[in-house]
Design a protein around this motif. Structure first.
Motif, PDB file in Angstrom:
ATOM      1  N   PRO A 178       0.803  -1.228   0.000  1.00 14.26           N
ATOM      2  CA  PRO A 178       0.000   0.000   0.000  1.00 14.26           C
ATOM      3  C   PRO A 178       0.834   1.274   0.000  1.00 14.26           C
ATOM      4  O   PRO A 178       0.320   2.343  -0.314  1.00 14.26           O
ATOM      5  N   ARG A 179       2.111   1.176   0.355  1.00 11.67           N
ATOM      6  CA  ARG A 179       2.951   2.376   0.461  1.00 11.67           C
ATOM      7  C   ARG A 179       3.698   2.692  -0.825  1.00 11.67           C
ATOM      8  O   ARG A 179       4.511   3.610  -0.854  1.00 11.67           O
ATOM      9  N   ARG A 180       3.516   1.887  -1.847  1.00 11.53           N
ATOM     10  CA  ARG A 180       4.289   2.123  -3.066  1.00 11.53           C
ATOM     11  C   ARG A 180       3.375   2.421  -4.239  1.00 11.53           C
ATOM     12  O   ARG A 180       2.259   1.926  -4.317  1.00 11.53           O
ATOM     13  N   LYS A 181       3.899   3.236  -5.153  1.00 13.56           N
ATOM     14  CA  LYS A 181       3.115   3.582  -6.328  1.00 13.56           C
ATOM     15  C   LYS A 181       3.106   2.415  -7.301  1.00 13.56           C
ATOM     16  O   LYS A 181       4.027   1.589  -7.315  1.00 13.56           O
ATOM     17  N   VAL A 182       2.040   2.372  -8.097  1.00 16.00           N
ATOM     18  CA  VAL A 182       1.840   1.264  -9.025  1.00 16.00           C
ATOM     19  C   VAL A 182       3.048   1.081  -9.945  1.00 16.00           C
ATOM     20  O   VAL A 182       3.491  -0.042 -10.192  1.00 16.00           O
ATOM     21  N   GLY A 183       3.604   2.203 -10.419  1.00 14.75           N
ATOM     22  CA  GLY A 183       4.774   2.101 -11.297  1.00 14.75           C
ATOM     23  C   GLY A 183       5.930   1.396 -10.610  1.00 14.75           C
ATOM     24  O   GLY A 183       6.613   0.562 -11.212  1.00 14.75           O
ATOM     25  N   ASP A 184       6.139   1.710  -9.332  1.00 19.66           N
ATOM     26  CA  ASP A 184       7.227   1.073  -8.587  1.00 19.66           C
ATOM     27  C   ASP A 184       6.939  -0.398  -8.333  1.00 19.66           C
ATOM     28  O   ASP A 184       7.844  -1.233  -8.323  1.00 19.66           O
ATOM     29  N   ILE A 185       5.651  -0.702  -8.086  1.00 16.76           N
ATOM     30  CA  ILE A 185       5.276  -2.096  -7.834  1.00 16.76           C
ATOM     31  C   ILE A 185       5.572  -2.946  -9.062  1.00 16.76           C
ATOM     32  O   ILE A 185       6.127  -4.043  -8.960  1.00 16.76           O
ATOM     33  N   ILE A 186       5.221  -2.422 -10.230  1.00 16.70           N
ATOM     34  CA  ILE A 186       5.438  -3.200 -11.455  1.00 16.70           C
ATOM     35  C   ILE A 186       6.924  -3.247 -11.807  1.00 16.70           C
ATOM     36  O   ILE A 186       7.419  -4.232 -12.353  1.00 16.70           O
ATOM     37  N   ALA A 187       7.651  -2.164 -11.452  1.00 18.61           N
ATOM     38  CA  ALA A 187       9.082  -2.122 -11.775  1.00 18.61           C
ATOM     39  C   ALA A 187       9.911  -2.982 -10.827  1.00 18.61           C
ATOM     40  O   ALA A 187      11.053  -3.326 -11.139  1.00 18.61           O
ATOM     41  N   GLU A 188       9.335  -3.351  -9.672  1.00 21.89           N
ATOM     42  CA  GLU A 188      10.114  -4.052  -8.646  1.00 21.89           C
ATOM     43  C   GLU A 188      10.793  -5.325  -9.165  1.00 21.89           C
ATOM     44  O   GLU A 188      11.994  -5.498  -8.954  1.00 21.89           O
ATOM     45  N   PRO A 189      10.072  -6.227  -9.850  1.00 22.89           N
ATOM     46  CA  PRO A 189      10.781  -7.414 -10.363  1.00 22.89           C
ATOM     47  C   PRO A 189      11.918  -7.059 -11.316  1.00 22.89           C
ATOM     48  O   PRO A 189      12.954  -7.736 -11.317  1.00 22.89           O
ATOM     49  N   LEU A 190      11.743  -5.984 -12.107  1.00 23.65           N
ATOM     50  CA  LEU A 190      12.814  -5.568 -13.026  1.00 23.65           C
ATOM     51  C   LEU A 190      14.023  -5.096 -12.237  1.00 23.65           C
ATOM     52  O   LEU A 190      15.166  -5.397 -12.566  1.00 23.65           O
ATOM     53  N   ARG A 191      13.765  -4.346 -11.153  1.00 22.43           N
ATOM     54  CA  ARG A 191      14.863  -3.839 -10.324  1.00 22.43           C
ATOM     55  C   ARG A 191      15.580  -4.997  -9.646  1.00 22.43           C
ATOM     56  O   ARG A 191      16.810  -5.031  -9.585  1.00 22.43           O
ATOM     57  N   ILE A 192      14.803  -5.942  -9.121  1.00 20.45           N
ATOM     58  CA  ILE A 192      15.411  -7.066  -8.407  1.00 20.45           C
ATOM     59  C   ILE A 192      16.360  -7.831  -9.323  1.00 20.45           C
ATOM     60  O   ILE A 192      17.431  -8.248  -8.915  1.00 20.45           O
ATOM     61  N   HIS A 193      15.959  -7.990 -10.573  1.00 18.82           N
ATOM     62  CA  HIS A 193      16.772  -8.790 -11.492  1.00 18.82           C
ATOM     63  C   HIS A 193      17.673  -7.933 -12.377  1.00 18.82           C
ATOM     64  O   HIS A 193      18.158  -8.394 -13.411  1.00 18.82           O
ATOM     65  N   GLY A 194      17.866  -6.648 -11.949  1.00 22.60           N
ATOM     66  CA  GLY A 194      18.814  -5.794 -12.641  1.00 22.60           C
ATOM     67  C   GLY A 194      18.445  -5.457 -14.071  1.00 22.60           C
ATOM     68  O   GLY A 194      19.300  -5.259 -14.916  1.00 22.60           O
ATOM     69  N   ARG A 195      17.142  -5.401 -14.345  1.00 26.26           N
ATOM     70  CA  ARG A 195      16.732  -5.110 -15.715  1.00 26.26           C
ATOM     71  C   ARG A 195      16.047  -3.752 -15.831  1.00 26.26           C
ATOM     72  O   ARG A 195      15.410  -3.464 -16.836  1.00 26.26           O
ATOM     73  N   TYR A 196      16.139  -2.940 -14.772  1.00 24.50           N
ATOM     74  CA  TYR A 196      15.389  -1.678 -14.812  1.00 24.50           C
ATOM     75  C   TYR A 196      16.143  -0.583 -15.548  1.00 24.50           C
ATOM     76  O   TYR A 196      15.544   0.190 -16.292  1.00 24.50           O
ATOM     77  N   THR A 238      13.402  -3.642   4.064  1.00 24.78           N
ATOM     78  CA  THR A 238      13.495  -2.188   3.929  1.00 24.78           C
ATOM     79  C   THR A 238      12.403  -1.607   3.033  1.00 24.78           C
ATOM     80  O   THR A 238      11.986  -0.475   3.240  1.00 24.78           O
ATOM     81  N   ARG A 239      11.928  -2.369   2.046  1.00 30.27           N
ATOM     82  CA  ARG A 239      10.967  -1.778   1.108  1.00 30.27           C
ATOM     83  C   ARG A 239       9.535  -2.166   1.374  1.00 30.27           C
ATOM     84  O   ARG A 239       8.615  -1.436   1.019  1.00 30.27           O
ATOM     85  N   ASP A 240       9.313  -3.347   1.903  1.00 27.48           N
ATOM     86  CA  ASP A 240       7.934  -3.780   2.101  1.00 27.48           C
ATOM     87  C   ASP A 240       7.501  -3.661   3.556  1.00 27.48           C
ATOM     88  O   ASP A 240       6.371  -3.297   3.831  1.00 27.48           O
ATOM     89  N   ILE A 241       8.403  -3.976   4.486  1.00 27.97           N
ATOM     90  CA  ILE A 241       7.986  -3.995   5.884  1.00 27.97           C
ATOM     91  C   ILE A 241       8.158  -2.626   6.535  1.00 27.97           C
ATOM     92  O   ILE A 241       7.202  -2.070   7.084  1.00 27.97           O
TER      93      ILE A 241
END
Lengths: 344, 302
Positions: free
Chosen positions: A121-139, B198-201
């Motif tokens: 709930p604390r993150r914007k939709v764009g960041d939520i969708i970008a998160e997997p890309l960031r995690i895997h270094g594809r952002y 850090t990002r979710d919790i």
């Protein structure tokens, strides 16, 4: 994208297996006593074998607590199996750890039942969708554009990226969850009751979206649900689970038209049918009693405590999965219609 | 639709301001903070200068009082008002710094314990139990006995021992957040434990941490006053609220106002921080409100 999709379609035409599980078991230990010894186990998933072909949808149905969601999470390696194997594209991934699991996550993704609960709930939709890309270094490499592209794929707009999840309707929230699951171009999606929290009119839209995406990207789905009409609509093949075991697995047409397991028959008879004469002719089967405690499953056939056809043998011998037709199995000593003898 | 996030925040602010106790607390605390940060040159008297000719003067509105010494003078003729104003500086700086230390330590421990679970959680929570059972004042006496009194050791002891309150609450909330689907979604995407913490919790603990900080300010302010009262905290000639109460004990008969005003200031400040914490919690989480639910829900919707 189209090239990838085409090759996947070819594999699908060839019926290539993309994912399979063999004798998968998940027991949750029950601790008790002064020293907290193990005094038993909840048999959440108890020896399940299943295969998924490229580009198809396997529907997984059963009552609450039958282990279908646990099975989904085992396949994704979100929980550790007690025994059994998970095979992805010919490789046993059951014992994969760390970086290997992370690589696997790019290929297997999940869509959750509660659309809002699955979004931070604390993150914007764009960041939520970008998160997997960031995690895997594809952002860094065109991630922003990729997010907009994904929003478009699921029927949302680029402006939605700057908003928070609670600003959307349930159907839109589920689209956001789907966009996130697609971000890394996975091959398999586990859809854990993706529409059961939505209004009926919205359900149809989301299901159509999932079907379009499957066609465009050559995705394979494991569709977990308890709504049999939805499963009938989306699935190529259907697996029926009862108390941690698959009791019947086969093509949609076979399962829905000529169920051989009494439990499948009972489930199907409970589906509301638009034609009242049809119901009158078939009769509705009302199951007696509750699902037994998965910590102490009944001996022999697990369904016997609620089955109207149960005989002494059902309590003594556990029925094996027996072929009832081409690629069609069920586990019952007294199958409906005795079709097994016709076909074998 | 775009303004809904903003309007939710505005609705929370409106809920907060509706309660008079919240408003009074905020006004009082703002005054205290201004008094603490403002240069002392505006004060009517030097807070540390004694004037033996003006010993034990009563407050201005009583017989024998003068407007030069609004709240009277103490046993060696120092202006009570000026001393209370300067005392706020040290009390706030010490409790504030200690709260920051306690928060950083406690939140870190709580999030890790709650997210990791298992033996990490067990060990952390047993440590919390030990910490909460151990009287801080005894610890301060021990530290003062070894290294002597001083503001640095006071802040460190109060901060380091304050972690347990944070850890316990934060761990509980982390446990419930850990079971949210969005955390499982992050795991399914391949996020590392650090990233999830850090990002979710952590961001979802924000409102809870604000509330906790307010309550802990109250707690540590009271602790600091108690230590100064005992002579273990802020040392004379620096004025402190607790120290003033300590000095005033011997003059209850001849100069009750010293104790009344210094003690009253402590009580008001502690009460204000507690009200503030309560108010923020209720405003941020409408479910915990007891009165006027239907009316507020209507307003929140508008």
């Amino acid at each position: 994208m189209t090239v990838v999709a085409a090759s996947i379609h070819e594999r699908a035409a060839a019926g290539e297996e993309i994912l399979s599980v063999r004798d998968l078991v998940k027991h949750y230990p029950l601790l008790g006593g002064l020293l907290r010894n193990q005094i038993g186990a909840v048999h959440a998933v108890d020896g399940v074998s299943l295969d998924l072909r490229a580009g198809e949808t396997v529907g997984l149905v059963g009552e609450s607590g039958c282990g279908k969601s646990t099975l989904g999470r085992l396949i994704l390696r979100l929980i550790e199996p007690t025994a059994g194997q998970i095979i992805f594209r010919g490789t046993d991934v059951t014992s994969w750890r760390g970086a290997e699991v992370r690589a696997l996550r790019r290929e297997l993704q999940i869509v959750f039942q509660d659309p809002l609960g699955a979004l931070n709930p604390r993150r914007k939709v764009g960041d939520i969708i970008a998160e997997p890309l960031r995690i895997h270094g594809r952002y860094e490499d065109g991630g922003r554009e990729r997010v907009f592209e994904l929003l478009e794929h699921v029927g949302l707009e680029a402006v939605h990226a700057g908003r928070y999840p609670h600003e959307f309707s349930g159907g839109q929230q589920q689209r956001i969850g789907i966009a996130r699951a697609l971000a890394l171009n996975p091959q398999v999606l586990v859809l854990d009751e993706p529409v059961s929290a939505l209004d009926v009119s919205i359900q149809a839209q989301v299901i159509n979206l999932l079907e379009d995406l499957q066609r465009d990207f050559g995705l394979s789905y494991i569709f977990i649900a308890h709504d049999l009409s939805v499963v009938r609509h989306v699935s190529d093949r259907v697996a029926v689970m009862y108390l941690g075991k698959i009791v019947e697995f086969g093509d949609r047409a076979d399962i829905y038209q000529r169920p051989t397991h009494p439990y499948t028959k009972a489930l199907l008879s409970a589906v509301p049918v638009p034609d009242p004469d049809h119901v009158a002719a078939e009769g509705r089967i009302i199951l007696e009693g509750d699902v037994p405690n998965p910590a102490h499953p009944p001996s022999g056939c697990r369904f016997r405590t609620r089955c109207w056809k149960a005989q002494p043998v059902c309590g003594e011998q556990e029925p094996a999965l027996v072929a009832r037709g081409h690629g069609w199995t069920s586990a019952c000593h007294f199958p409906e219609g005795e079709r097994s003898e016709d076909n074998t | 639709m775009t303004d809904r996030g903003v309007s939710l925040r505005r609705a929370a602010l409106r809920r907060f301001l509706r309660r008079p106790s919240n408003l009074v607390s905020v006004v009082f605390l703002v005054l205290v903070v201004i008094a603490a940060l403002w240069p002392t040159s505006w004060l009517p008297h030097d807070p540390t200068a004694s004037d033996l000719a003006a010993r034990l003067r009563p407050p201005a509105w009583l017989d024998g009082g003068s407007w030069s010494y609004v709240l009277g003078t103490d046993n060696i003729g120092r202006d009570v008002f000026s001393r209370i104003v300067l005392g706020s500086r040290w009390s706030l700086v010490i409790s504030g710094t200690a709260v920051v230390i306690a928060a950083v330590l406690g939140i870190t421990a709580g999030v890790i314990a709650g997210y990791r679970g298992g033996w990490v959680d067990s060990i952390t929570m047993r440590a919390v139990d030990v910490q909460l059972a151990f009287p801080v004042i005894i610890l301060v006496i021990a530290v003062v006995g070894v290294v002597g009194t001083g503001i640095t050791q006071l802040i460190l002891v109060m901060g380091v021992t304050g972690w347990a309150q944070y850890a316990r609450i934060v761990r509980g909330s982390t446990l419930s957040i850990r079971n949210q689907d969005y955390v499982e979604a992050a795991v399914a995407q391949g996020a590392s434990a650090w990233r999830i913490m850090t990002r979710d919790i952590l961001p979802n603990l924000a409102s809870e941490i604000i509330v906790l900080t307010s309550f802990n300010m109250a707690r540590l302010l009271l602790l600091e006053s108690g230590l100064s009262f005992l002579g273990l905290g802020i040392q004379p000639p620096r004025p402190s609220w607790g120290g003033m109460v300590g000095d005033a004990r011997d003059y209850l008969q001849s100069g009750w106002w010293i104790l009344a005003f210094a003690g009253g200031t402590i009580a008001l400040a502690v009460l204000s921080f507690n009200f503030l914490g309560d108010g923020i919690r209720d405003a941020l989480d409408p479910r915990t409100r007891h009165v006027g639910t239907a009316q507020s829900a209507e307003e929140a919707a508008s």
